[in-house]
Design a protein around this motif. Structure first.
Motif: not given
Lengths: 146, 113, 183
Positions: A108-109, A112, A115-116
């Motif tokens: 997971v970059e 991301r 965002y989460l």
């Protein structure tokens, strides 16, 4: 103590019809708050309105059975705890408070992850705000916790 | 063409809303004002939103949201005015009358056997 | 942004200003509340037209929907409050509350505290007015004082009631809305 339902049939039916949709709109505002208008605060208020409208219009036993009084403090506490927990996780991996990019998960970059993380924080803030609004209403009508 | 239809509908809706607001100012008592707000205002709202549906700026997601606003306002606005006027009636708001009703009743009782 | 939409937006803005006049000048609370309902509906119209005019419909339509939802809560809550007030008055007057199908009582809690504070201030005001009237009558001549005393003796009950009513009116003018006492 507020007992009994709203004396007008029209208002009772309309509020019973509309309050689930208001609740749904609140969840929608919370869920897309990180890239649209609104967010945790506005969505939490909508969720609280969706719960308060039945309390204003329906029979007291029914309304307080649908959403019990104890749910207000519980939701507010859980929301606050979730916010603090998510905010503190990046501190353990060397980042700043609420800096989710510093958390390294395989595959997971960082964008991301940000965002989460914002999404979870919005949900936590929405829980806290709606719980606090519910608690305010119950205190104002002097409803005791059973 | 669709823009023309849209503008025509929005214009008619604006006329209804203007009528409603002027009625709110010049009407003499609570019930007539509430009548203006509940009916004329809702019709103007419907016409304006119906006109906005025809505007070329709208795509599918915004049209769906506009439909939600339309249905909600159509239900909620008259209900809100109903709740207020019902409470006002139960608290004893008097309707505005041209004639004194008691005097008129007395006169009628005197005239009729 | 088309010229027509700008004109429509300006029209609705002027209508909101006109509606706010009724909020300011309405003789009763319900006139003000109905004017507020009209102003909030006009606000929804402004948001929708603005969303079309600025070509960002999704953003502003969401805001309009939220505004409409929150504007719906106000009349329901205040209607509930005033209906509960009516129920208490009906019971006090001894009139049958047959046309209200369900039982509902006055909300208490913070409102009750507010109502008690209101009554205490009312009593203070009445006492102060009575003291002022006494001073006035002392400063007049002897004949006049006797006359005043006679008048007071004649309409003692009536005058006290009038004093209370006057003080209550003044208090209500200062302190809207008048709150409830306990249930």
């Amino acid at each position: 103590m507020m007992t009994g339902s709203y004396p007008s049939e029209v208002v009772r039916v309309v509020c019973a019809l509309l309050s689930p949709f208001i609740l749904l709109f609140g969840i929608y505002v919370i869920a897309h708050g990180h890239y649209g208008p609104g967010g945790g605060f506005a969505g939490g208020v909508f969720v609280a309105v969706g719960v308060i409208l039945p309390r204003l219009t329906l029979q007291e036993e029914l309304a307080f059975k649908l959403v019990p009084t104890a749910l207000g403090p519980v939701a507010a506490g859980v929301g606050l705890l979730l916010f603090l927990l998510i905010g503190t996780v990046p501190l353990l991996t060397g980042g700043a408070f609420l800096d989710y990019g510093a958390v390294e998960v395989a595959g997971v970059e960082p964008a991301r992850m940000r965002y989460l993380g914002i999404l979870v924080v919005e949900v936590a803030v929405g829980l806290a705000v709606s719980g606090a609004m519910l608690m305010l209403f119950d205190v104002l009508v002097a409803r005791r916790t059973r | 063409m669709t823009t023309f239809i849209a503008n025509a509908l929005i214009g008619v809706g604006l006329a209804f809303i203007t009528t409603s607001t002027i009625a709110l100012i010049i009407m003499p008592d609570l019930y007539t004002r509430a009548h203006a707000v509940a009916k004329s205002e809702t019709l103007g709202l419907l016409l304006i939103f119906g006109g906005v549906f025809f505007r070329p700026e709208l795509d599918l997601p915004s049209a769906a949201r506009l439909g939600l606003i339309l249905v909600f306002s159509l239900i909620a606005n008259p209900t809100a005015v109903h709740a207020l006027v019902r409470a006002a009636t139960r608290l004893g708001a008097k309707p505005w009358t041209v004639v004194d009703q008691e005097l008129a009743d007395q006169e009628l009782r005197r005239l009729l056997p | 942004m088309s010229t027509f939409l700008v004109i429509a937006l300006l029209t609705v803005a002027i209508l909101i200003a006109i509606g706010l006049y009724r909020v300011w000048a309405g003789p009763t609370v319900f006139d003000r509340l109905i004017a507020v309902a009209l102003v909030s509906v006009n606000g929804v119209v402004v948001l929708v037209l603005l969303g079309v005019a600025l070509e960002r419909p999704v953003l502003l339509f969401d805001i309009a929907l939220g505004f409409a939802l929150l504007a719906f809560l106000l009349p329901i809550t205040l209607g509930r409050y005033f209906e509960a007030r009516m129920a208490r008055e009906v019971v006090e007057d001894g009139v049958s509350s047959r046309d209200t199908p369900t039982t509902h009582t006055v909300p208490h809690g913070l409102l009750a505290d507010r109502g008690r504070a209101f009554e205490q201030r009312l009593a203070q005001r009445v006492r102060r007015q009575a003291a002022a009237t006494r001073e006035q009558s002392l400063s007049r001549g002897v004949e006049e004082r006797r006359q005043v005393a006679e008048d007071d003796a004649v309409r003692a009950g009536d005058e006290r009631r009038a004093d209370e009513r006057r003080a209550e009116d003044e208090l209500r003018a200062e302190d809207v809305p008048p709150a409830e006492d306990e249930a």
